[in-house]
Design a protein around this motif. Structure first.
Motif, PDB file in Angstrom:
ATOM      1  N   PRO A  98      27.788  40.933  23.335  1.00 19.18           N
ATOM      2  CA  PRO A  98      29.348  41.146  23.097  1.00 19.18           C
ATOM      3  C   PRO A  98      30.075  41.327  24.373  1.00 19.18           C
ATOM      4  N   LEU A  99      31.336  40.786  24.090  1.00 19.68           N
ATOM      5  CA  LEU A  99      32.354  41.161  25.206  1.00 19.68           C
ATOM      6  C   LEU A  99      32.714  42.523  25.260  1.00 19.68           C
ATOM      7  N   ILE A 100      32.821  43.448  26.266  1.00 28.07           N
ATOM      8  CA  ILE A 100      33.316  44.658  26.088  1.00 28.07           C
ATOM      9  C   ILE A 100      34.658  44.865  26.578  1.00 28.07           C
ATOM     10  N   ILE A 101      35.600  44.736  25.587  1.00 27.44           N
ATOM     11  CA  ILE A 101      37.013  44.710  25.953  1.00 27.44           C
ATOM     12  C   ILE A 101      37.610  45.876  25.996  1.00 27.44           C
ATOM     13  N   THR A 102      38.051  46.450  27.072  1.00 25.91           N
ATOM     14  CA  THR A 102      38.693  47.670  27.052  1.00 25.91           C
ATOM     15  C   THR A 102      39.912  47.577  28.449  1.00 25.91           C
ATOM     16  N   PRO A 103      40.723  48.763  28.291  1.00 25.44           N
ATOM     17  CA  PRO A 103      41.622  48.559  29.628  1.00 25.44           C
ATOM     18  C   PRO A 103      40.871  48.390  30.903  1.00 25.44           C
ATOM     19  N   GLU A 104      39.765  49.116  31.206  1.00 22.13           N
ATOM     20  CA  GLU A 104      38.896  49.082  32.322  1.00 22.13           C
ATOM     21  C   GLU A 104      38.216  47.955  32.557  1.00 22.13           C
ATOM     22  N   SER A 105      37.707  47.403  31.611  1.00 23.25           N
ATOM     23  CA  SER A 105      37.164  45.790  31.834  1.00 23.25           C
ATOM     24  C   SER A 105      38.099  44.726  31.874  1.00 23.25           C
ATOM     25  N   ILE A 106      39.348  44.893  31.422  1.00 26.26           N
ATOM     26  CA  ILE A 106      40.244  43.759  31.996  1.00 26.26           C
ATOM     27  C   ILE A 106      40.762  43.941  33.291  1.00 26.26           C
ATOM     28  N   ASP A 107      40.912  45.426  33.883  1.00 26.25           N
ATOM     29  CA  ASP A 107      41.123  45.699  35.105  1.00 26.25           C
ATOM     30  C   ASP A 107      42.405  44.731  35.625  1.00 26.25           C
ATOM     31  N   ALA A 108      43.455  45.152  34.934  1.00 23.19           N
ATOM     32  CA  ALA A 108      44.970  44.289  35.272  1.00 23.19           C
ATOM     33  C   ALA A 108      45.262  44.848  36.447  1.00 23.19           C
ATOM     34  N   ASP A 109      44.870  46.095  37.129  1.00 19.11           N
ATOM     35  CA  ASP A 109      45.272  46.770  38.470  1.00 19.11           C
ATOM     36  C   ASP A 109      44.840  45.701  39.577  1.00 19.11           C
ATOM     37  N   THR A 110      43.294  45.027  39.533  1.00 17.21           N
ATOM     38  CA  THR A 110      42.938  44.203  40.436  1.00 17.21           C
ATOM     39  C   THR A 110      43.603  42.887  40.379  1.00 17.21           C
ATOM     40  N   ILE A 111      44.098  42.344  39.306  1.00 16.61           N
ATOM     41  CA  ILE A 111      44.679  41.151  39.098  1.00 16.61           C
ATOM     42  C   ILE A 111      45.947  41.335  39.854  1.00 16.61           C
ATOM     43  N   LYS A 112      46.750  42.431  39.777  1.00 14.48           N
ATOM     44  CA  LYS A 112      48.138  42.484  40.289  1.00 14.48           C
ATOM     45  C   LYS A 112      47.874  42.802  41.719  1.00 14.48           C
ATOM     46  N   GLU A 113      46.953  43.281  42.223  1.00 21.49           N
ATOM     47  CA  GLU A 113      46.532  43.718  43.502  1.00 21.49           C
ATOM     48  C   GLU A 113      46.229  42.218  44.429  1.00 21.49           C
ATOM     49  N   VAL A 114      45.430  41.424  43.980  1.00 21.08           N
ATOM     50  CA  VAL A 114      45.237  40.028  44.469  1.00 21.08           C
ATOM     51  C   VAL A 114      46.458  39.289  44.256  1.00 21.08           C
ATOM     52  N   GLN A 159      42.726  35.483  46.683  1.00 19.62           N
ATOM     53  CA  GLN A 159      41.247  35.045  46.292  1.00 19.62           C
ATOM     54  C   GLN A 159      40.502  36.248  45.995  1.00 19.62           C
ATOM     55  N   TYR A 160      39.579  36.043  44.990  1.00 20.45           N
ATOM     56  CA  TYR A 160      38.512  37.312  44.698  1.00 20.45           C
ATOM     57  C   TYR A 160      37.232  37.525  45.103  1.00 20.45           C
ATOM     58  N   LEU A 161      37.072  36.318  46.145  1.00 25.06           N
ATOM     59  CA  LEU A 161      35.561  36.266  46.568  1.00 25.06           C
ATOM     60  C   LEU A 161      35.069  37.497  47.518  1.00 25.06           C
ATOM     61  N   SER A 162      36.138  37.867  48.014  1.00 25.85           N
ATOM     62  CA  SER A 162      35.746  39.030  48.932  1.00 25.85           C
ATOM     63  C   SER A 162      36.200  40.316  48.609  1.00 25.85           C
ATOM     64  N   HIS A 163      36.745  40.211  47.278  1.00 24.23           N
ATOM     65  CA  HIS A 163      37.110  41.513  46.677  1.00 24.23           C
ATOM     66  C   HIS A 163      36.201  42.448  46.334  1.00 24.23           C
ATOM     67  N   PRO A 164      36.273  43.998  46.682  1.00 21.20           N
ATOM     68  CA  PRO A 164      35.190  44.855  45.985  1.00 21.20           C
ATOM     69  C   PRO A 164      34.795  44.578  44.673  1.00 21.20           C
ATOM     70  N   THR A 165      35.644  44.366  43.719  1.00 25.18           N
ATOM     71  CA  THR A 165      35.105  44.201  42.246  1.00 25.18           C
ATOM     72  C   THR A 165      33.932  42.981  42.257  1.00 25.18           C
ATOM     73  N   THR A 166      34.159  42.239  42.989  1.00 24.84           N
ATOM     74  CA  THR A 166      33.318  40.993  42.855  1.00 24.84           C
ATOM     75  C   THR A 166      31.927  41.303  43.445  1.00 24.84           C
ATOM     76  N   PHE A 167      31.952  42.002  44.726  1.00 26.22           N
ATOM     77  CA  PHE A 167      30.637  42.392  45.308  1.00 26.22           C
ATOM     78  C   PHE A 167      29.969  43.553  44.345  1.00 26.22           C
ATOM     79  N   LYS A 168      30.775  44.269  43.344  1.00 25.01           N
ATOM     80  CA  LYS A 168      30.215  45.146  42.748  1.00 25.01           C
ATOM     81  C   LYS A 168      29.629  44.545  41.382  1.00 25.01           C
ATOM     82  N   GLY A 169      30.491  43.702  40.722  1.00 24.59           N
ATOM     83  CA  GLY A 169      30.313  43.061  39.467  1.00 24.59           C
ATOM     84  C   GLY A 169      29.379  41.629  39.457  1.00 24.59           C
TER      85      GLY A 169
END
Length: 474
Positions: A377-393, A398-408
């Motif tokens: 199942p997809l765990i859909i929460t405000p944290e898993s959607i992570d709108a802050d990262t979307i706004k930051e990029v 690009q997301y390839l070098s973003h810390p969330t990509t390395f983390k996940g």
């Protein structure tokens, strides 16, 4: 959610049920076993010769003591499995006398092939249990082959036991060997450690041997997987609704017997029915009808609050080619998604049970792993959607070098065998077909096997029993 696969209504399921009750009450079903017939008579069932008649009230009385879910305990407690409701297990294929070779030929199966199957089970994170007849060894006496197979599995694997069930004696031997691991026959009655498949002989019969298996397993509170194997147009009606009514009558009669012997015996409602191909006079299993019947079987089992058994990676192909993987994937994905609980022939099945393929076994594992991933199942929460990262990029980033990509990124799926390389890279590395990749990986996989811990005294006791049985001392 929209699912275009047919969900039978309560009314439709009740119509199948009502037809089955009519069959059992007025035509009856034959149990070719004196002790079973005596049990039915003693419990007030109407009988005529080997024919037993059953009422709806008697069926429902038996169903009251069944379970919707139960656990099969392994000698390694971490590998015990639950069967029923949302829990399911996948088992390898069984019964094939031949090995499908990588060059497209076939050869007779051997005990070494069976041992290799045990090693694949032990090293797999997709195969949940095993034990009996992954391939039929033709190089040992058939009368005692089940002893070698059960001893091999019980010493080489520590997952739950799928027991020998060709005869009452084979089932008894399985229980005796299991008792040496789990503390004696009386201890077996405390919890299920073995499951065995029993097949009705359509139309409307149980052989003496299969009846004896039901009774022997039930006496010791071990799981009985009651199954029909009807061929539409041959051993059953060509109409699929009629076939379902016939099969339901056969399965319920077997379920009832388990509860007469020992109320509370864990039991699974199963079918591997298909059609007779009128052009070839064969019983194909990679057909749309097989998938439809399997889905209906799951729904009928839920109607009675019982776990269900279906086929798995079934195919009529004789080579692990596109046909084999298409048919197997269609069946596996359907029955897992539809809610089957005991999925037999999930790995390695070839050619309508006539052969098994080590290469397809590995490919079926890959398919099953993908299906399990799809169903997470997809765990859909405000944290898993992570709108802050979307706004930051932002726009055009690009997301390839973003810390969330390395983390996940490690949470994303990765194939074990399937190709994701681009063409030039794939070509440079040999341009291997997927069946060839599986063949190349087989020995590497077998080499990862290590023998699980087993008390030397228990292993010696198992081998002593095998020797005495073969020598006619037991």
């Amino acid at each position: 959610m929209i699912d275009r696969f047919q969900t039978l209504t309560r009314e439709e399921l009740s119509l199948i049920h009502d037809a089955s009750m009519d069959i059992l009450a007025n035509t009856g079903i034959c149990f070719n076993h004196d002790s079973a017939l005596k049990l039915f008579k003693d419990r007030g069932f109407k009988t005529e010769g080997n024919r037993v008649f059953m009422t709806e009230e008697q069926i429902y009385r038996a169903l009251k003591s069944t379970r919707s879910r139960f656990t099969i305990h392994a000698r390694n407690p971490e590998k015990s499995v639950s069967v029923g409701e949302d829990d399911y297990v996948c088992l390898p294929t069984g019964g094939a006398p031949n090995i499908a070779c990588p060059d497209g030929t076939q050869r007779p199966g051997t005990l070494k092939d069976f041992i290799d199957c045990c090693k694949l089970i032990q090293t797999s994170d997709q195969v949940d249990m095993g034990g009996y007849l992954m391939v039929q060894p033709t190089d040992i006496p058939c009368e005692t082959a089940h002893l070698d197979m059960m001893a091999g599995y019980m010493t080489l694997c520590d997952k739950p036991i799928f027991g020998a069930s060709a005869s009452g004696r084979a089932a008894s031997d399985t229980l005796e060997l299991a008792a040496r691991i789990f503390g004696g026959r009386e201890k077996l009655k405390e919890r299920p450690v073995v499951a065995a498949v029993v097949d009705a002989m359509s139309p409307l019969q149980y052989t003496g041997e299969q009846t004896e298996v039901i009774m022997e397993m039930a006496r010791y509170n071990q799981a009985v997987v009651v199954t029909d194997m009807i061929l539409a147009g041959a051993s059953g009606p060509v109409s699929l609704p009629s076939l379902l009514a016939l099969g339901n009558a056969e399965i319920l009669a077997g379920v009832l017997l388990t509860q007469l012997v020992n109320p509370g015996t864990p039991v699974v409602y199963g079918s591997t029915s298909s059609q007779m191909d009128m052009k070839t006079s064969t019983g194909p299993v990679g057909t749309p009808e097989t998938v439809i019947i399997a889905s209906a079987t799951i729904q009928m089992a839920r109607f009675y609050n019982l776990p269900s058994r279906t086929g798995g990676g079934l195919t009529d192909s004789h080579f692990p080619d596109a046909q084999a993987m298409a048919e197997a994937s269609l069946m596996l994905s359907t029955v897992i998604r539809n809610g089957a609980n005991f999925i037999y022939h999930a790995f390695g099945h070839m050619g309508s049970y006539i052969s098994m393929s080590f290469e397809k076994w590995l490919l079926d594992e890959e398919v099953t792993a993908n299906i399990r991933n799809i169903l997470k199942p997809l765990i859909i929460t405000p944290e898993s959607i992570d709108a802050d990262t979307i706004k930051e990029v932002g726009i055009g980033g690009q997301y390839l070098s973003h810390p969330t990509t390395f983390k996940g990124f490690r949470a994303l799926s990765q194939p074990r065998l399937f190709n994701r390389k681009e063409f030039r890279q794939w070509e440079k590395q040999g341009g291997r077909r997927i069946d060839q990749v599986a063949s190349d990986n087989l020995q590497q996989r077998l080499d990862t096997w290590t023998k699980p811990d087993l008390d030397p005294e228990i292993e010696a006791s198992i081998m002593d029993y095998i020797e005495k049985r073969k020598n006619g001392e037991l």
